[in-house]
Design a protein around this motif. Sequence first.
Motif, short mmCIF file in Angstrom:
data_model
loop_
_atom_site.label_atom_id
_atom_site.label_comp_id
_atom_site.label_asym_id
_atom_site.label_seq_id
_atom_site.Cartn_x
_atom_site.Cartn_y
_atom_site.Cartn_z
N UNK A 110 0.79 -1.23 0.00
CA UNK A 110 0.00 0.00 0.00
C UNK A 110 0.82 1.28 0.00
N UNK A 111 2.06 1.20 -0.44
CA UNK A 111 2.92 2.38 -0.53
C UNK A 111 2.38 3.28 -1.64
N UNK A 112 2.44 4.58 -1.43
CA UNK A 112 1.95 5.55 -2.40
C UNK A 112 2.66 5.40 -3.75
N UNK A 113 1.91 5.59 -4.82
CA UNK A 113 2.45 5.38 -6.17
C UNK A 113 3.63 6.30 -6.48
N UNK A 114 3.61 7.53 -5.97
CA UNK A 114 4.73 8.44 -6.21
C UNK A 114 6.02 7.90 -5.58
N UNK A 115 5.91 7.31 -4.40
CA UNK A 115 7.08 6.72 -3.73
C UNK A 115 7.54 5.47 -4.47
N UNK A 116 6.60 4.66 -4.91
CA UNK A 116 6.94 3.45 -5.67
C UNK A 116 7.70 3.84 -6.94
N UNK A 117 7.24 4.88 -7.60
CA UNK A 117 7.89 5.35 -8.85
C UNK A 117 9.34 5.73 -8.58
N UNK A 118 9.59 6.47 -7.51
CA UNK A 118 10.96 6.89 -7.18
C UNK A 118 11.85 5.68 -6.93
N UNK A 119 11.34 4.73 -6.15
CA UNK A 119 12.11 3.52 -5.85
C UNK A 119 12.41 2.75 -7.13
N UNK A 120 11.38 2.57 -7.96
CA UNK A 120 11.53 1.79 -9.19
C UNK A 120 12.54 2.42 -10.14
N UNK A 121 12.49 3.73 -10.30
CA UNK A 121 13.43 4.41 -11.20
C UNK A 121 14.87 4.27 -10.69
N UNK A 122 15.07 4.59 -9.43
CA UNK A 122 16.42 4.55 -8.86
C UNK A 122 17.01 3.14 -8.94
N UNK A 123 16.18 2.16 -8.58
CA UNK A 123 16.68 0.78 -8.56
C UNK A 123 16.93 0.26 -9.98
N UNK A 124 16.02 0.56 -10.91
CA UNK A 124 16.21 0.12 -12.29
C UNK A 124 17.50 0.69 -12.88
N UNK A 125 17.73 1.97 -12.66
CA UNK A 125 18.96 2.59 -13.19
C UNK A 125 20.19 1.88 -12.63
N UNK A 126 20.15 1.54 -11.35
CA UNK A 126 21.27 0.83 -10.75
C UNK A 126 21.45 -0.56 -11.31
N UNK A 127 20.33 -1.25 -11.51
CA UNK A 127 20.40 -2.59 -12.11
C UNK A 127 21.03 -2.54 -13.49
N UNK A 128 20.56 -1.61 -14.31
CA UNK A 128 21.09 -1.48 -15.67
C UNK A 128 22.59 -1.18 -15.63
N UNK A 129 23.01 -0.32 -14.72
CA UNK A 129 24.45 -0.04 -14.61
C UNK A 129 25.24 -1.30 -14.28
N UNK A 130 24.71 -2.13 -13.37
CA UNK A 130 25.40 -3.38 -13.03
C UNK A 130 25.45 -4.32 -14.23
N UNK A 156 25.35 -3.46 -17.50
CA UNK A 156 26.21 -2.91 -18.56
C UNK A 156 27.68 -2.87 -18.16
N UNK A 157 27.97 -2.34 -16.98
CA UNK A 157 29.34 -1.98 -16.64
C UNK A 157 30.07 -2.93 -15.70
N UNK A 158 29.35 -3.73 -14.92
CA UNK A 158 30.01 -4.43 -13.83
C UNK A 158 29.95 -5.94 -13.91
N UNK A 159 29.33 -6.47 -14.95
CA UNK A 159 29.21 -7.92 -15.02
C UNK A 159 28.23 -8.47 -13.98
N UNK A 160 27.32 -7.62 -13.52
CA UNK A 160 26.31 -8.04 -12.53
C UNK A 160 26.69 -7.63 -11.13
N UNK A 161 25.89 -8.08 -10.18
CA UNK A 161 26.13 -7.75 -8.79
C UNK A 161 24.97 -8.20 -7.93
N UNK A 162 24.88 -7.64 -6.74
CA UNK A 162 23.82 -8.00 -5.79
C UNK A 162 23.06 -6.74 -5.40
#
Length: 142
Positions: A35-55, A57-63
């Motif tokens: 039940x987290x607010x959609x605006x907060x979910x959006x912020x989490x999703x964007x930040x985390x997705x960008x980090x995943x993509x960086x791992x 592309x650039x790092x061979x994966x991660x945790x």
Amino acid sequence: MQENCIHLEYNVSGNNFASAGSASEEVKSTLKKLGVASADIRRVAIAMYEGEINMVIHAGGGVATVDIYLDRVEIVLADKGKGIENVELAMTPGWSTAPEDIRALGFGAGMGLPNMKKYTDKFEIESEVGVGTTVRMTIFFG
């Protein structure tokens, strides 16, 4: 006394664009169920997705480790990739070291780290060349 939290952990595969973003999708789904607010979910999703993509592309994966509390989400993205030579430069919007084949796929526009910082309330990055990178992000709800 330790706060109650939901602890999630994901292995992010390097160079696997088919599964890139699956961890952020699962976190997004969990936050919706809580039940987290959609605006907060959006912020989490964007930040985390960008980090995943960086791992991917650039790092061979991660945790990716995610702790969900009543008032916030704390995300730690850790890899053992090549590290970032110049973190300050890497934080510059549009600056990228992504190879052309990755850019041709629509990734590597140089907005990953700047977007991660933009959509979080706390953002820390530690990187050592030849050792890897750890990014810590906190998003407070409301």
